[in-house]
Design an enzyme around this catalytic site. Sequence first.
Site, short mmCIF file in Angstrom:
data_model
loop_
_atom_site.label_atom_id
_atom_site.label_comp_id
_atom_site.label_asym_id
_atom_site.label_seq_id
_atom_site.Cartn_x
_atom_site.Cartn_y
_atom_site.Cartn_z
N TYR A 156 -50.96 96.88 44.01
CA TYR A 156 -50.66 97.73 45.18
C TYR A 156 -49.78 97.00 46.21
O TYR A 156 -49.79 97.39 47.38
CB TYR A 156 -51.97 98.18 45.83
CG TYR A 156 -52.65 99.32 45.10
CD1 TYR A 156 -52.05 100.57 45.00
CD2 TYR A 156 -53.91 99.17 44.54
CE1 TYR A 156 -52.67 101.63 44.34
CE2 TYR A 156 -54.55 100.23 43.88
CZ TYR A 156 -53.91 101.46 43.80
OH TYR A 156 -54.52 102.50 43.15
N HIS B 297 -55.51 107.10 39.88
CA HIS B 297 -54.15 106.72 40.28
C HIS B 297 -53.18 107.23 39.22
O HIS B 297 -53.54 107.29 38.04
CB HIS B 297 -54.03 105.20 40.38
CG HIS B 297 -52.60 104.73 40.44
ND1 HIS B 297 -51.87 104.74 41.61
CD2 HIS B 297 -51.75 104.31 39.47
CE1 HIS B 297 -50.64 104.33 41.36
NE2 HIS B 297 -50.54 104.06 40.06
N ASN C 59 -60.34 108.73 45.50
CA ASN C 59 -59.73 109.96 44.96
C ASN C 59 -59.65 109.97 43.43
O ASN C 59 -58.79 110.62 42.86
CB ASN C 59 -58.36 110.20 45.60
CG ASN C 59 -57.39 109.07 45.37
OD1 ASN C 59 -57.75 108.06 44.76
ND2 ASN C 59 -56.17 109.22 45.85
N GLU D 215 -45.74 99.57 35.96
CA GLU D 215 -47.21 99.58 36.05
C GLU D 215 -47.85 99.39 34.68
O GLU D 215 -48.87 98.70 34.55
CB GLU D 215 -47.68 100.89 36.69
CG GLU D 215 -47.31 100.98 38.17
CD GLU D 215 -47.79 102.26 38.83
OE1 GLU D 215 -48.39 103.11 38.15
OE2 GLU D 215 -47.58 102.39 40.05
N LYS E 84 -60.50 105.37 38.83
CA LYS E 84 -60.89 104.42 39.87
C LYS E 84 -62.41 104.20 39.91
O LYS E 84 -63.18 104.98 39.31
CB LYS E 84 -60.39 104.93 41.22
CG LYS E 84 -58.86 104.99 41.31
CD LYS E 84 -58.41 105.40 42.71
CE LYS E 84 -56.90 105.42 42.81
NZ LYS E 84 -56.42 105.72 44.19
#
Length: 142
Positions: free
Chosen positions: A51, A117, A114, A128, A11
């Site tokens: 998302y 993913h 975080n 995905e 990310k």
Amino acid sequence: MATERTLCIIKPDAVEKKTGGAILALLETAGFSVVALEKTHLSKVVAEGFYAVHKDRPFFGELVTFMTRSPVIIAVLERDDAVAKYRGVMGATDPVKADAGTIRKLFGANVGENAVHGSDSLANAKNEIAYFFAANRVAPTA
Ligand code: CMP
């Protein structure tokens, strides 16, 4: 155990901190092969689509703003039991709750930022991967 593929997104927070290479190295050391790899800057439309399952959650706007803030690195990972193994190496969503040595504990800051993913099921991994990589950009499964 069957060979599987799963999707990893490094990310914006981790790419900004220049820890993308360290995360890929950790994953290779943990037994994953990187079978496709791309660095890209997600558009709002692409992030919202990825998302979409979270669109009614209160953090959706914040999530999309974060994921479009700067470039990400997207990797297709392969190994036996890849989905579960990667979730183990990735750690809990909240880095504070993640086990020592996991990617989110090592590189994440908070539940939003975080570091990575990971797909949460084999079915979602397939969707995905297909969302970001056309079939002709990923080597066929052996
Ligand atoms: P990820 O695995 O990318 O899938 C959905 C993301 O939503 C999740 O990681 C978190 O980064 C993010 N997320 C979950 N809960 C929150 C929250 N309370 N606030 C902000 N982001 C969140």
